[in-house]
Structure formats: structure tokens, C-alpha cells
Design an enzyme around this catalytic site. Structure first.
Site, mmCIF file in Angstrom:
data_model
loop_
_atom_site.group_PDB
_atom_site.id
_atom_site.type_symbol
_atom_site.label_atom_id
_atom_site.label_comp_id
_atom_site.label_asym_id
_atom_site.label_seq_id
_atom_site.Cartn_x
_atom_site.Cartn_y
_atom_site.Cartn_z
ATOM 1 N N HIS A 88 -9.398 -1.806 -4.544
ATOM 2 C CA HIS A 88 -8.267 -2.196 -3.697
ATOM 3 C C HIS A 88 -7.305 -3.123 -4.450
ATOM 4 C CE1 HIS A 88 -5.971 -2.484 -0.064
ATOM 5 N NE2 HIS A 88 -5.761 -3.754 -0.408
ATOM 6 N N HIS B 152 0.832 -1.216 0.000
ATOM 7 C CA HIS B 152 0.000 0.000 0.000
ATOM 8 C C HIS B 152 0.865 1.264 0.000
ATOM 9 C CE1 HIS B 152 -3.217 -2.686 2.084
ATOM 10 N NE2 HIS B 152 -2.993 -3.039 0.835
ATOM 11 N N ASP C 197 -3.307 -2.652 -4.817
ATOM 12 C CA ASP C 197 -2.288 -3.688 -4.574
ATOM 13 C C ASP C 197 -1.409 -3.894 -5.811
ATOM 14 O OD1 ASP C 197 -2.983 -4.323 -1.960
ATOM 15 O OD2 ASP C 197 -4.265 -6.014 -2.534
ATOM 16 N N HIS D 255 -1.411 -11.058 -5.173
ATOM 17 C CA HIS D 255 0.009 -10.698 -5.074
ATOM 18 C C HIS D 255 0.911 -11.638 -5.882
ATOM 19 C CE1 HIS D 255 -0.917 -7.633 -2.204
ATOM 20 N NE2 HIS D 255 -1.437 -8.484 -1.354
HETATM 21 ZN ZN ZN Z 1 -3.899 -4.660 -0.136
#
Ligand code: ZN
Length: 304
Positions: free
Chosen positions: A235, A77, A239, A262
Site C-alpha cells: 500500500h 489512490h 501511495d 505522504h
Molecule cells: Zn493510501
């Protein structure tokens, strides 16, 4: 465009999402070409951890960077805010193993960077420009990057949950303005069942309704509800920007991600690094610490 750092040092304190312990974060200006470097200032011998792909040690739940035994997790973040506001060089001291979670979004980091101010440095900014499409697939997940004038993102998610379902945002141009307006305030989210499992395993101890959107099987449990009905996909874009910044150089290309996370974001970074024929590095010297992991020795002879 010139390289950028912050105008003066600035600090904040928060708690780590996993440890639940207080952490102090201090951002310092840094010299041209140094890139973003984390420093574990609490260790007897402070360890520097460059924000680059070759520092990634884990992509489970969050992105974790490390050097030797020293790690710093949940970096994405803060990195997302730095990238979107155009900060190339900064030294980030943290006195614990996690970046503080703040409100679960990047809003506090945007505020911090804006409060410090931006400083244009006397050196040209480099840019990694995609010239050929690259793609990574993993079952029904996929991520692709193709040529574009600047960094743009299209993202879709699909969760079988009444509060989420299918959400998609198309062609978001990544810059300070769009980040502050559309992306930076979107919070981390999780499901009550998973959160309870984390708590049982001693993780997520700092996670609560003040810094995570939490859902049971039917609805969002936070009293204030959502910041946007599609806060979840926003969001994910937040990311992605932080994760992709681990290329260590600003990027021009259009990324399209379907059900990413991720690990898939890092798979794209690896794919880019492994395919220097698909991009060119523009502007400035390549001979700097921030770029020493790039295969810049290989000629970037894209035929496109
Ligand atoms: Zn995040």
C-alpha cells in the site's frame, strides 16, 4: 509512446473516508497536454484543481489538493491507478471534498479505467528522466531517486507491531500489469487506537473494516485477514506512485523509500522540481498546461 486518455466517460459512487458522506466520481476524457484535472462539480462555480505539486494543500493522513477554498482530498489512490495505467489526460469531476474510499485500495479505480477503456492520443508522451541521484532525509526516514530506464520502486517499512514488523519490496517496475497484480489491491491500514481518536475528532467517519485494514495492539481485526502478508508495504508503494504523479509528467528513475509517507513523498517531488540540473525532459512540447509548474525554462544540462 503517445499520450493517453480514457475512451469514454465513466462514473462510480462511494463514501468519503473522513466525511462518511456519499460522493459521485466521474472520469472524462481530456485533450492532449491537459494533464489530470479535478473539478469540484458541486460548487456554484465549479473549480478546477490540477493534479500537480503546486496544488498540494495538505499531506496529513492523505494528500489533499486545492485552489482557493475548494479542496479535494484522498486523491492518491485514484492518481496511482491513472499513472500506472498510463493515463496522461483526464478530467475528474467529484461532487464533494473527497475522492470516495471504495475498498481502501485502487482496485475499483483500475476497474473503472479499464471499463472506460484507454485511448491513445495523437501526441508524443513526455518523460522526466532522472540523471543524477537526489535524496531527502528526515531523521530515520529517507527517500532517494536515481537514474533508471523506467519508474521503479523499492520500499521498506518498519512498524513495531506483530502484524507488520519489517517489510520490504525491491525494484517493482511501475506499469499497468504489475500494478494490477502486485500493488493496486493493497488497502489503507490504521490502528484501532488512532481510528478511535479520529472518530472522536469527527474524522474518519467513513472508515470501517470494509475499507481499511484495522489492527488492535496484537492483530488484524478484519475477518478476511490480509490480501498479502506484506499488504502494508504494497500500500505504501501505491501511495507513493499517486503522490509522485503530482510531478505532472511520467517519470523515469528508481525510487528507494525507507519509512516514507505522504509528506516525504512530496518532499521528493519538490526536490526534483528544485533541481532541474538532475534531469532531462524528453519528448513532446513542454509548452502545455500540465507542465507549466516545471522549471523547464532552465536548461537541463546534466553533466552525467
Ligand atoms: Zn493510501
Amino acid at each position: 509512446m503517445s499520450q493517453r486518455t480514457i475512451a469514454e466517460k465513466i462514473s462510480c459512487t462511494g463514501i468519503g473516508l473522513h466525511t462518511g458522506a456519499p460522493v459521485q466520481l466521474t472520469l472524462h476524457p481530456a485533450r492532449v497536454g491537459s494533464g489530470i484535472v479535478f473539478v469540484r462539480s458541486d460548487l456554484a462555480h465549479p473549480v478546477e484543481i490540477p493534479a500537480r505539486r503546486d496544488s498540494v494543500t495538505s499531506t496529513v493522513m492523505a494528500t489533499t489538493l486545492g485552489r482557493g477554498d475548494a479542496t479535494v482530498s484522498t486523491v492518491e489512490h485514484l492518481l496511482s491507478a491513472l499513472y500506472s495505467l498510463g493515463v496522461d489526460n483526464a478530467r475528474i469531476e467529484v461532487d464533494g471534498p473527497e475522492i470516495p474510499v471504495m475498498d481502501g485500495s485502487a482496485a475499483s479505480f483500475v476497474f473503472l479505467i479499464r471499463s472506460a477503456g484507454l485511448f491513445d492520443q495523437n501526441a508524443p508522451r513526455r518523460l522526466l528522466r532522472i540523471r543524477e541521484t537526489l535524496e531527502v532525509r528526515d531523521g530515520d526516514r529517507a527517500i532517494r531517486i536515481e537514474a533508471a530506464r523506467s519508474l521503479r520502486v523499492t520500499y521498506s517499512v518498519d512498524f513495531a507491531h506483530p502484524a507488520i514488523g519489517r517489510q520490504s519490496l525491491s525494484d517493482v517496475e511501475v506499469n499497468g500489469d504489475t500494478f494490477e497484480r502486485e500493488i493496486g489491491r493493497a488497502r489503507t491500514f490504521g490502528f484501532l487506537r488512532e481510528v478511535e481518536t479520529l472518530w472522536r475528532n469527527g474524522l474518519g467517519r467513513g472508515g470501517n473494516l470494509d475499507n481499511t485494514v484495522i489492527m488492535d495492539d496484537h492483530r488484524v481485526l478484519n475477518d478476511d485477514g490480509l490480501r498479502w502478508s506484506d499488504e502494508f508495504v504494497r500500500h505504501k508503494i501505491l501511495d507513493l506512485i499517486g503522490d509522485i504523479s503530482l510531478l505532472g509528467v511520467p517519470l523515469a528513475g528508481h525510487i528507494t523509500a525507507v519509512r516514507g509517507g505522504h509528506a516525504l513523498h512530496q518532499a521528493l517531488v519538490e526536490k526534483i522540481l528544485a533541481n532541474p540540473h538532475a534531469w532531462v525532459l524528453e519528448g513532446g512540447d513542454a509548452d502545455t498546461a500540465a507542465l507549466e509548474h516545471l522549471p523547464v525554462g532552465a536548461p537541463a544540462q546534466a553533466s552525467a
